[in-house]
Design a protein around this motif. Sequence first.
Motif, PDB file in Angstrom:
ATOM      1  N   GLN A   1       0.815  -1.219   0.000  1.00  0.00           N
ATOM      2  CA  GLN A   1       0.000   0.000   0.000  1.00  0.00           C
ATOM      3  C   GLN A   1       0.848   1.268   0.000  1.00  0.00           C
ATOM      4  OE1 GLN A   1      -2.307  -1.110   3.579  1.00  0.00           O
ATOM      5  NE2 GLN A   1      -4.136  -0.932   2.303  1.00  0.00           N
ATOM      6  N   ASN A   2       2.152   1.131  -0.052  1.00  0.00           N
ATOM      7  CA  ASN A   2       3.071   2.266  -0.089  1.00  0.00           C
ATOM      8  C   ASN A   2       3.046   3.053   1.221  1.00  0.00           C
ATOM      9  OD1 ASN A   2       5.052   3.744  -1.563  1.00  0.00           O
ATOM     10  ND2 ASN A   2       3.559   5.348  -1.979  1.00  0.00           N
ATOM     11  N   LEU A   3       2.833   2.342   2.327  1.00  0.00           N
ATOM     12  CA  LEU A   3       2.751   2.976   3.641  1.00  0.00           C
ATOM     13  C   LEU A   3       3.994   2.650   4.461  1.00  0.00           C
ATOM     14  CD1 LEU A   3      -0.951   2.014   4.471  1.00  0.00           C
ATOM     15  CD2 LEU A   3      -0.125   4.112   3.375  1.00  0.00           C
ATOM     16  N   PHE A   4       4.167   3.398   5.559  1.00  0.00           N
ATOM     17  CA  PHE A   4       5.293   3.149   6.449  1.00  0.00           C
ATOM     18  C   PHE A   4       4.976   1.971   7.379  1.00  0.00           C
ATOM     19  CE2 PHE A   4       5.904   7.838   5.822  1.00  0.00           C
ATOM     20  CZ  PHE A   4       7.120   7.739   5.149  1.00  0.00           C
ATOM     21  N   PRO A   5       5.872   1.016   7.501  1.00  0.00           N
ATOM     22  CA  PRO A   5       5.651  -0.064   8.466  1.00  0.00           C
ATOM     23  C   PRO A   5       6.010   0.398   9.878  1.00  0.00           C
ATOM     24  CG  PRO A   5       7.693  -0.440   7.268  1.00  0.00           C
ATOM     25  CD  PRO A   5       7.088   0.797   6.693  1.00  0.00           C
ATOM     26  N   ALA A   6       4.978   0.742  10.651  1.00  0.00           N
ATOM     27  CA  ALA A   6       5.154   1.097  12.061  1.00  0.00           C
ATOM     28  C   ALA A   6       4.422   0.052  12.894  1.00  0.00           C
ATOM     29  CB  ALA A   6       4.609   2.492  12.351  1.00  0.00           C
TER      30      ALA A   6
ATOM     31  N   GLN B   1      16.367  -1.489  18.046  1.00  0.00           N
ATOM     32  CA  GLN B   1      17.630  -2.115  17.675  1.00  0.00           C
ATOM     33  C   GLN B   1      18.107  -1.433  16.393  1.00  0.00           C
ATOM     34  OE1 GLN B   1      19.091  -4.374  19.568  1.00  0.00           O
ATOM     35  NE2 GLN B   1      17.356  -4.629  20.974  1.00  0.00           N
ATOM     36  N   PRO B   2      19.370  -1.081  16.283  1.00  0.00           N
ATOM     37  CA  PRO B   2      19.818  -0.337  15.098  1.00  0.00           C
ATOM     38  C   PRO B   2      19.578  -1.060  13.779  1.00  0.00           C
ATOM     39  CG  PRO B   2      21.482  -0.276  16.829  1.00  0.00           C
ATOM     40  CD  PRO B   2      20.449  -1.257  17.266  1.00  0.00           C
ATOM     41  N   PHE B   3      19.416  -2.372  13.831  1.00  0.00           N
ATOM     42  CA  PHE B   3      19.245  -3.126  12.588  1.00  0.00           C
ATOM     43  C   PHE B   3      17.785  -3.434  12.267  1.00  0.00           C
ATOM     44  CE2 PHE B   3      20.290  -5.900  16.144  1.00  0.00           C
ATOM     45  CZ  PHE B   3      19.207  -6.744  16.178  1.00  0.00           C
ATOM     46  N   ASN B   4      16.830  -3.036  13.155  1.00  0.00           N
ATOM     47  CA  ASN B   4      15.441  -3.318  12.796  1.00  0.00           C
ATOM     48  C   ASN B   4      14.443  -2.197  13.100  1.00  0.00           C
ATOM     49  OD1 ASN B   4      14.927  -3.591  15.584  1.00  0.00           O
ATOM     50  ND2 ASN B   4      14.940  -5.835  15.532  1.00  0.00           N
ATOM     51  N   VAL B   5      14.913  -1.047  13.591  1.00  0.00           N
ATOM     52  CA  VAL B   5      14.017   0.094  13.832  1.00  0.00           C
ATOM     53  C   VAL B   5      14.693   1.375  13.364  1.00  0.00           C
ATOM     54  CG1 VAL B   5      12.816   1.485  15.562  1.00  0.00           C
ATOM     55  CG2 VAL B   5      12.864  -0.994  15.797  1.00  0.00           C
ATOM     56  N   GLY B   6      13.997   2.121  12.488  1.00  0.00           N
ATOM     57  CA  GLY B   6      14.511   3.408  12.057  1.00  0.00           C
ATOM     58  C   GLY B   6      14.284   4.491  13.094  1.00  0.00           C
ATOM     59  N   TYR B   7      13.001   4.780  13.367  1.00  0.00           N
ATOM     60  CA  TYR B   7      12.621   5.796  14.348  1.00  0.00           C
ATOM     61  C   TYR B   7      11.890   5.123  15.505  1.00  0.00           C
ATOM     62  CZ  TYR B   7      12.968   8.565  10.028  1.00  0.00           C
ATOM     63  OH  TYR B   7      13.373   9.120   8.845  1.00  0.00           O
ATOM     64  N   GLY B   8      12.146   5.584  16.716  1.00  0.00           N
ATOM     65  CA  GLY B   8      11.345   5.100  17.829  1.00  0.00           C
ATOM     66  C   GLY B   8       9.928   5.614  17.725  1.00  0.00           C
ATOM     67  N   LEU B   9       9.786   6.945  17.672  1.00  0.00           N
ATOM     68  CA  LEU B   9       8.499   7.614  17.502  1.00  0.00           C
ATOM     69  C   LEU B   9       8.561   8.438  16.234  1.00  0.00           C
ATOM     70  CD1 LEU B   9       6.421   9.493  20.182  1.00  0.00           C
ATOM     71  CD2 LEU B   9       7.017  10.644  18.045  1.00  0.00           C
ATOM     72  N   MET B  10       7.483   8.403  15.449  1.00  0.00           N
ATOM     73  CA  MET B  10       7.447   9.210  14.227  1.00  0.00           C
ATOM     74  C   MET B  10       6.071   9.827  14.044  1.00  0.00           C
ATOM     75  SD  MET B  10       7.413   6.186  11.282  1.00  0.00           S
ATOM     76  CE  MET B  10       7.501   7.384   9.953  1.00  0.00           C
ATOM     77  N   THR B  11       6.035  10.966  13.370  1.00  0.00           N
ATOM     78  CA  THR B  11       4.774  11.596  12.996  1.00  0.00           C
ATOM     79  C   THR B  11       4.806  11.880  11.504  1.00  0.00           C
ATOM     80  OG1 THR B  11       5.399  13.930  13.163  1.00  0.00           O
ATOM     81  CG2 THR B  11       4.832  12.806  15.214  1.00  0.00           C
ATOM     82  N   GLY B  12       3.639  12.310  10.980  1.00  0.00           N
ATOM     83  CA  GLY B  12       3.632  12.768   9.604  1.00  0.00           C
ATOM     84  C   GLY B  12       2.431  12.329   8.819  1.00  0.00           C
ATOM     85  N   SER B  13       2.652  12.158   7.526  1.00  0.00           N
ATOM     86  CA  SER B  13       1.661  11.647   6.586  1.00  0.00           C
ATOM     87  C   SER B  13       2.119  10.267   6.151  1.00  0.00           C
ATOM     88  CB  SER B  13       1.541  12.567   5.376  1.00  0.00           C
ATOM     89  OG  SER B  13       1.063  13.845   5.761  1.00  0.00           O
ATOM     90  N   ASP B  14       1.202   9.316   6.176  1.00  0.00           N
ATOM     91  CA  ASP B  14       1.568   7.923   5.963  1.00  0.00           C
ATOM     92  C   ASP B  14       1.581   7.583   4.480  1.00  0.00           C
ATOM     93  OD1 ASP B  14       2.301   5.351   6.461  1.00  0.00           O
ATOM     94  OD2 ASP B  14       0.348   4.689   7.219  1.00  0.00           O
ATOM     95  N   SER B  15       2.693   7.880   3.844  1.00  0.00           N
ATOM     96  CA  SER B  15       2.906   7.534   2.441  1.00  0.00           C
ATOM     97  C   SER B  15       4.397   7.608   2.155  1.00  0.00           C
ATOM     98  CB  SER B  15       2.156   8.495   1.515  1.00  0.00           C
ATOM     99  OG  SER B  15       2.485   8.238   0.157  1.00  0.00           O
ATOM    100  N   ARG B  16       4.881   6.644   1.424  1.00  0.00           N
ATOM    101  CA  ARG B  16       6.299   6.643   1.058  1.00  0.00           C
ATOM    102  C   ARG B  16       6.594   7.571  -0.113  1.00  0.00           C
ATOM    103  NH1 ARG B  16       9.666   2.829   3.063  1.00  0.00           N
ATOM    104  NH2 ARG B  16       8.806   1.133   4.306  1.00  0.00           N
ATOM    105  N   GLY B  17       5.561   8.056  -0.779  1.00  0.00           N
ATOM    106  CA  GLY B  17       5.783   8.961  -1.900  1.00  0.00           C
ATOM    107  C   GLY B  17       4.683   8.849  -2.933  1.00  0.00           C
TER     108      GLY B  17
END
Length: 477
Positions: A124-129, A187-203
């Motif tokens: 769906q081109n969304l962020f996996p959170a 974990q540095p190898f499986n999480v980018g941001y701990g907490l994130m906000t925004g609009s849910d679309s990769r582009g």
Amino acid sequence: MKTLKSIFLILTCFGLLLSCSKDDVLVEDQAEMTLLKGKSKMKGTRPAVFTVEPNGVDDTQNLNDAFTDAINAGACSVVELAAGTFYIDLIEIRDFHGTLKGAGKGNTVITTIDGLSLDEVNGQNLFPALLKFVGGDVYLKDLSLRSDAENPDWLEGLIGFFGWSQVYEPENSYINAIVDNIEIIGQPFNVGYGLMTGSDSRGLPEGVPFANIDISVTNSYFANCAWYGAVIMMIKKGNVVVGTKKNDGNTFVSPDGWSYGNLGFWHFVNTKISVVGNHFQGQGGRNGGLDLFSAPYLAHHQAAAQNFASVATIEHNTFDVSNFVSAIIINDNRRFEYPEDEPMRVQLKSNRIHTDGNTMALIGLNVDRTIIRNNKFTGNAAKGLLLLGEGDVYNENGLILGNNFSNAIYSVATVHFGVNTRNWTIVGGNLGESVWDEGENNRITGCKNNTRGVALGKTIVDSPDLMRLPMHDLKGH
């Protein structure tokens, strides 16, 4: 939200509070009172509480069911997680107006199941959170979110608050989030941001729209994420509070040797940002402990009209970072695309900034009317303050006043005015090594200046027009 609407909603919450008993399952404090932004279905009854016990295997469906029941029960409902560890797959909650609470940091833990269902979200081109809220008024408190060290699945974030989604648009593209007393450990190898906000679309081909976001983060701990402990971004109108003057600041710890930084602000317009009383710690990072970038990737987003200049206040924080590019980076790079708009306004005051092996202690790029005052610098770096303008954009009209550099060692310069800087004023005192001035019409008094041919001893009264706005900004602070 508009002022009259906010007043009406607060009064609505207050009326509901008076109609409820004082039991601790009810609206508990002023923070929860702000949650009633929409029409309540409770009609004077107590907020409903839905308690979930961990089953030790997969708690995804139980949590989804509890949120569904809470949404149906009306605003200010509570999803209460018992002590223990909850194992979940990706969860997305839409238009939740209520509270998610645990039994305390370290007592209630949300973590990942083995084999996350990422294909649908990626398709769906969304962020996996791991836990995602889209729209609503969310109060999150008293729990931990952690990624499993054995899980190879990549998560953009452990928790996300989104005001808009490519597959769902909340009313007014808005979310309000209050986050208090939580712990986020990745974990540095499986999480980018701990907490994130925004609009849910990769582009999107036409660009991703910004969202209306209000968020407050207090009393919380963020550690060990690959990019940032928290990134607050893609806001077209919002109020952002990270810590306050009430001793409820947050701690951000980056993983040793690799990360972008501790806390990032990206892509925003018409936004008020307050960062107060936090602690930033890290041993090696690509950027800064605190990064404030008005628009790093303009081509990725739709244009957002500016109605008022964004304002950022950064005060009473402590920075203890080693081998970073800088403890703090401020870049108003939105000025490249929208030179007619008002620049971002930034004030840094009363912070303690310790660096060890950094390139810089503080970097200011493309800023206008920034005030840097009453900060204490210790440790070492190549430069204390690096101020630059890039391309056709000037770094200009700023004030450096009352800072203490006497216990810091900078091998190149305490303050470096680079190319495309102009109309800055330094009022000297404890400035340490030197000021290196490559700019235009910068006023420097009471310190050494290693630029030949520039007279020392000029004072701020030599340029009253320059100082009018910075000194006006200082009033009341």
